[in-house]
Write a protein that holds these residues in place. Sequence first.
Motif, mmCIF file in Angstrom:
data_model
loop_
_atom_site.group_PDB
_atom_site.id
_atom_site.type_symbol
_atom_site.label_atom_id
_atom_site.label_comp_id
_atom_site.label_asym_id
_atom_site.label_seq_id
_atom_site.Cartn_x
_atom_site.Cartn_y
_atom_site.Cartn_z
ATOM 1 N N ILE A 98 -69.379 -16.797 -15.249
ATOM 2 C CA ILE A 98 -71.062 -16.781 -15.334
ATOM 3 C C ILE A 98 -71.501 -16.942 -13.800
ATOM 4 O O ILE A 98 -72.866 -16.212 -14.488
ATOM 5 C CB ILE A 98 -70.859 -18.980 -15.107
ATOM 6 N N PHE A 99 -71.180 -17.057 -12.765
ATOM 7 C CA PHE A 99 -71.897 -17.354 -11.554
ATOM 8 C C PHE A 99 -72.180 -16.249 -10.673
ATOM 9 O O PHE A 99 -73.227 -15.865 -11.036
ATOM 10 C CB PHE A 99 -70.884 -18.055 -10.836
ATOM 11 N N ILE A 100 -71.412 -15.030 -11.104
ATOM 12 C CA ILE A 100 -71.621 -13.942 -10.758
ATOM 13 C C ILE A 100 -72.465 -13.094 -11.832
ATOM 14 O O ILE A 100 -73.746 -12.647 -11.309
ATOM 15 C CB ILE A 100 -70.120 -12.454 -10.433
ATOM 16 N N ASN A 101 -72.196 -13.053 -13.250
ATOM 17 C CA ASN A 101 -73.276 -12.787 -13.815
ATOM 18 C C ASN A 101 -74.830 -13.040 -13.930
ATOM 19 O O ASN A 101 -75.256 -12.119 -14.094
ATOM 20 C CB ASN A 101 -72.404 -12.382 -15.456
ATOM 21 N N VAL A 102 -74.745 -13.936 -13.443
ATOM 22 C CA VAL A 102 -76.476 -15.226 -13.074
ATOM 23 C C VAL A 102 -76.303 -14.332 -12.169
ATOM 24 O O VAL A 102 -78.232 -13.709 -12.125
ATOM 25 C CB VAL A 102 -76.047 -16.721 -13.103
ATOM 26 N N LEU A 103 -75.871 -14.037 -10.901
ATOM 27 C CA LEU A 103 -76.358 -12.955 -10.020
ATOM 28 C C LEU A 103 -77.008 -12.059 -10.163
ATOM 29 O O LEU A 103 -77.809 -10.976 -9.929
ATOM 30 C CB LEU A 103 -75.625 -13.570 -8.767
ATOM 31 N N LYS A 104 -75.878 -12.066 -11.013
ATOM 32 C CA LYS A 104 -76.035 -9.910 -11.387
ATOM 33 C C LYS A 104 -77.731 -9.803 -11.857
ATOM 34 O O LYS A 104 -78.418 -8.783 -12.564
ATOM 35 C CB LYS A 104 -74.797 -8.890 -12.462
ATOM 36 N N MET A 105 -77.551 -10.632 -13.223
ATOM 37 C CA MET A 105 -78.283 -10.791 -14.180
ATOM 38 C C MET A 105 -79.820 -10.176 -13.978
ATOM 39 O O MET A 105 -80.850 -9.471 -13.914
ATOM 40 C CB MET A 105 -78.233 -11.886 -15.318
ATOM 41 N N ILE A 106 -79.680 -10.823 -12.204
ATOM 42 C CA ILE A 106 -81.343 -10.758 -12.092
ATOM 43 C C ILE A 106 -81.677 -9.428 -11.001
ATOM 44 O O ILE A 106 -83.124 -9.189 -10.265
ATOM 45 C CB ILE A 106 -82.067 -12.278 -11.084
ATOM 46 N N ALA A 107 -80.534 -8.948 -10.786
ATOM 47 C CA ALA A 107 -80.093 -7.568 -9.558
ATOM 48 C C ALA A 107 -81.443 -6.373 -10.149
ATOM 49 O O ALA A 107 -82.085 -6.589 -9.127
ATOM 50 C CB ALA A 107 -78.939 -6.980 -8.900
ATOM 51 N N ILE A 108 -81.157 -6.207 -11.230
ATOM 52 C CA ILE A 108 -81.971 -4.825 -11.971
ATOM 53 C C ILE A 108 -83.079 -5.785 -11.784
ATOM 54 O O ILE A 108 -84.046 -5.030 -10.787
ATOM 55 C CB ILE A 108 -82.210 -4.623 -12.841
ATOM 56 N N PRO A 109 -83.677 -6.544 -12.153
ATOM 57 C CA PRO A 109 -85.584 -7.072 -12.540
ATOM 58 C C PRO A 109 -86.010 -7.504 -10.753
ATOM 59 O O PRO A 109 -87.003 -6.771 -10.545
ATOM 60 C CB PRO A 109 -85.823 -8.857 -13.176
ATOM 61 N N LEU A 110 -84.937 -7.764 -9.503
ATOM 62 C CA LEU A 110 -85.623 -8.368 -8.394
ATOM 63 C C LEU A 110 -85.763 -6.635 -8.013
ATOM 64 O O LEU A 110 -86.560 -6.793 -7.444
ATOM 65 C CB LEU A 110 -83.935 -8.693 -7.900
ATOM 66 N N ILE A 111 -85.116 -5.980 -7.978
ATOM 67 C CA ILE A 111 -84.918 -4.308 -7.266
ATOM 68 C C ILE A 111 -86.199 -3.915 -7.723
ATOM 69 O O ILE A 111 -87.438 -4.285 -7.084
ATOM 70 C CB ILE A 111 -84.136 -3.640 -8.274
#
Length: 433
Positions: free
Chosen positions: A44-57
């Motif tokens: 869950i922790f990794i997913n939540v980080l990955k979840m915002i990677a594309i919007p962040l970029i």
Amino acid sequence: MKKLALHWKILIGMVLGIIVGLLATYIDGGKGMIQDWVKPFGKIFINVLKMIAIPLILAALIKGVSDLKDISKLSRMGGRTIVIYVMTTIIAVTIGLVLVNIIKPGESITETTRTEMVENYGGKTKKYKEEAKNQDNKGPLQALEDLVPSNIFSAATSNRNMLQVLFFAVFFGISLILIPEEKGETVKKFFDGLNEVILKMVDLIMLAAPYGVFALLAALVVESPSVDLFKALAWYALTVVLGLALMIVLYNVVIYVYTKKSPRFFMNGISPAQLLAFSTSSSAATLPVTMERVTEHLGVDEEVSSFVLPIGATINMDGTSLYQAVAAVFIAQAFGMELALDVQLGIIATATLASIGSAAVPGAGMVMLVGVLGYAGIPEAGLALIFAIDRPLDMCRTIINVTGDATVSMMVAKSVGKLGEPHVKNWDDNYNK
Ligand code: ASP
């Protein structure tokens, strides 16, 4: 009471995770328990980080590019960024090649171990080879073709397509600069705000980081292969780790010489991102935290960090390129092959390109290694030799990938007069004194 700094909390989480993981391997049913009840929290922790990677970029790059306000500024900074990224990568590969030729870790592998490993792990490496084959079947300009998505929404559905999202964001940002200011204002404000919201999300996620890394490491320990394998590969692993350590020294020296910032300042600032890189093995998952640390704790102006870091996370992988060079020569040595100087020089070029092409996700470096092996005529079966120890080395090389990006962002910031003092503006004002 003085609160513990974030990196200490994360470190404690990691150590406890390893201890609990080790204990669980000695208890009947312990492994299953960790997998059922602890591992999901790591995921869950990794997913939540990955979840915002594309919007962040998207948000960061569009903001970053449009903040530059004119194209000449963009091309100056863009050019500098790419040149320094490629240079650090070439230095990393060269360090790897020199070390692997001096230490010669492949020569300590006996023929029996080699056969055994190829038999045991040959099947498991099939997936990597197949993934790499898909890339092989294409022409010389494929990388360029792959850069441009045919549909931005479908590109944005996979973290592996970050390069395509990057392309879209830069293109969008440039177009935003080119339209009249009053027309673009609302769009720009929207992305500025979006960027702020995402950085806030990072802050909140980081509150859970010590628990997240605890779960990740406990699960990793119960699932790791036997220690015997590590012994056979100890020299190889040591060569990679030594090379990576040298890169850290190099980054600190460069930063000190060029920006006059001390190693302590730099390492303290970036360490939570490094620990997260280690725990997640993914520069993409770490990117949100890298951005926050570099901007708020290392004093790099947002104008620079929001441009340099997303690009770095995607194309600058010094740790991966160093590892690919060491791994390729190690496999050649283990198979008793002599690699001529021109082939080794070719490895510098192929490993540089392979690291640029590696996605910022766990294990990507190994997929791209297949290309380096193919170029140098080294048997692909050799992947089975390094497979068992790839994850721990992936964790280590991801630290370097992230640290390299942070280093370059400081250098670029300094070169354009945008390196200031740290300005912690979020929750860790209170928590991270
Ligand atoms: N895991 C690395 C990263 O995300 C890539 C790799 O070397 O496999 O930076």
